[in-house]
Enzyme design. Structure first.
Site, short mmCIF file in Angstrom:
data_model
loop_
_atom_site.label_atom_id
_atom_site.label_comp_id
_atom_site.label_asym_id
_atom_site.label_seq_id
_atom_site.Cartn_x
_atom_site.Cartn_y
_atom_site.Cartn_z
N LYS A 119 0.87 -1.18 0.00
CA LYS A 119 0.00 0.00 0.00
C LYS A 119 0.91 1.23 0.00
O LYS A 119 1.62 1.49 0.96
CB LYS A 119 -0.91 0.02 1.23
N GLY B 130 -8.98 8.77 9.88
CA GLY B 130 -9.42 8.82 11.27
C GLY B 130 -10.50 9.83 11.57
O GLY B 130 -10.88 10.01 12.73
N ALA C 154 -10.05 4.93 4.24
CA ALA C 154 -9.98 6.05 5.19
C ALA C 154 -11.31 6.80 5.29
O ALA C 154 -11.99 7.04 4.30
CB ALA C 154 -8.87 7.03 4.84
N GLY C 155 -11.63 7.18 6.51
CA GLY C 155 -12.76 8.05 6.80
C GLY C 155 -14.06 7.37 7.17
O GLY C 155 -14.97 8.01 7.69
N ASN D 117 -9.98 0.86 9.49
CA ASN D 117 -9.10 0.74 10.65
C ASN D 117 -9.72 1.43 11.87
O ASN D 117 -10.22 0.79 12.78
CB ASN D 117 -7.72 1.33 10.34
N SER D 118 -9.74 2.77 11.87
CA SER D 118 -10.16 3.51 13.06
C SER D 118 -11.56 3.14 13.52
O SER D 118 -11.82 3.04 14.73
CB SER D 118 -10.10 5.02 12.79
#
Length: 256
Positions: free
Chosen positions: A98, A159, A185-186, A207-208
């Site tokens: 990545k 995040g 992301a997001g 992830n987050s």
């Protein structure tokens, strides 16, 4: 659900997981297991042979059916990203990489120019390149032409939990790409992952939203279910939108 094809690799799961922000390696491992994810990304800086407590590589390699996708997070330019990718391949043997280049720590937005330069070099070097990128349809096409196995536009900033903030641009990328489009992301809620899949994304990377959940394992299961539902809906074919109402059970003949 059809397999996710990345280069010459196939995966059944369309949920990819990040490994940062978890309270411990044990919590992270349980969430990975609960998610059913087959691709897990980890930053090179977490490959720590001298401090096992900070090492994610060792614990992740104990899991069966997991393919590691090292990322170049922390790289400030193409040269640093290429160096990190080659080190990661030596450490874990994975061809997946990545490409993640965000030189400004305040907004963590990907650098489009350096990302493109790194992607060209790494694709020519035999990597299966997965570039993290802004939701830019022109850049997405250039990365595809450079040999990337997918494109990974952000939904919103890393995040932030702001979901898919550039839906119209994402639609253009999806409609013009010949490689898988993976939202990265997001995302905050499973419903947002389902919406991305319904729009035609090939997968999502989360992830987050999982790591920061009250119960990461349960949230990982929720995201897995949402991805499956969204993918199934896209394959089934969503009904067309209309600006006018259309009765499902007209009473005209009965009343007449």
């Amino acid at each position: 659900m059809k397999p996710l094809v990345l280069g010459d690799l196939e995966f059944q799961s369309r949920l990819l997981l990040g490994t940062g922000k978890f309270s411990s390696s044990a919590v992270m491992l349980e969430a990975v297991k609960a998610s059913g994810a087959q691709i897990v990304t980890v930053a090179l800086r977490r490959f720590n042979r001298e401090r096992p407590s900070d090492d994610l590589l060792g614990p992740l390699m104990t899991l069966k059916n997991i393919t590691l996708m090292p990322n170049t997070s922390g790289a400030r330019d193409a040269a640093e990203a290429v160096k990190a990718a080659r080190l990661a391949r030596e450490l874990c043997g994975s061809r997946l990489i990545k490409v993640e280049i965000h030189p400004n720590p305040h907004h963590l937005l990907p650098d489009p120019i350096e990302t493109y330069e790194a992607a060209k070099i790494l694709a020519a070097d035999g990597f299966i390149v997965m570039p993290y990128m802004p939701p830019d349809p022109v850049l997405a096409k250039r990365l595809e032409e450079a040999g990337c196995a997918s494109v990974m536009p952000l939904g919103s900033t890393i995040g932030s939990g702001n979901g898919i903030a550039a839906g119209g641009l994402l639609d253009i990328i999806i409609n013009n790409s010949n490689v898988p489009v993976i939202v990265d992301a997001g995302l905050r809620a499973p419903s947002e992952a389902a919406a991305a899949m319904e729009a035609g994304c090939a997968a999502v990377l989360v992830n987050s939203a999982i790591a920061a959940a009250g119960n990461p394992s349960a949230m990982a299961q929720a995201f897995a279910a949402a991805v499956q539902a969204g993918s199934a809906a896209y394959e089934a074919g969503l009904m067309a939108r209309s600006t006018t109402a259309a009765a499902t059970s007209p009473l005209t003949l009965f009343l007449g």
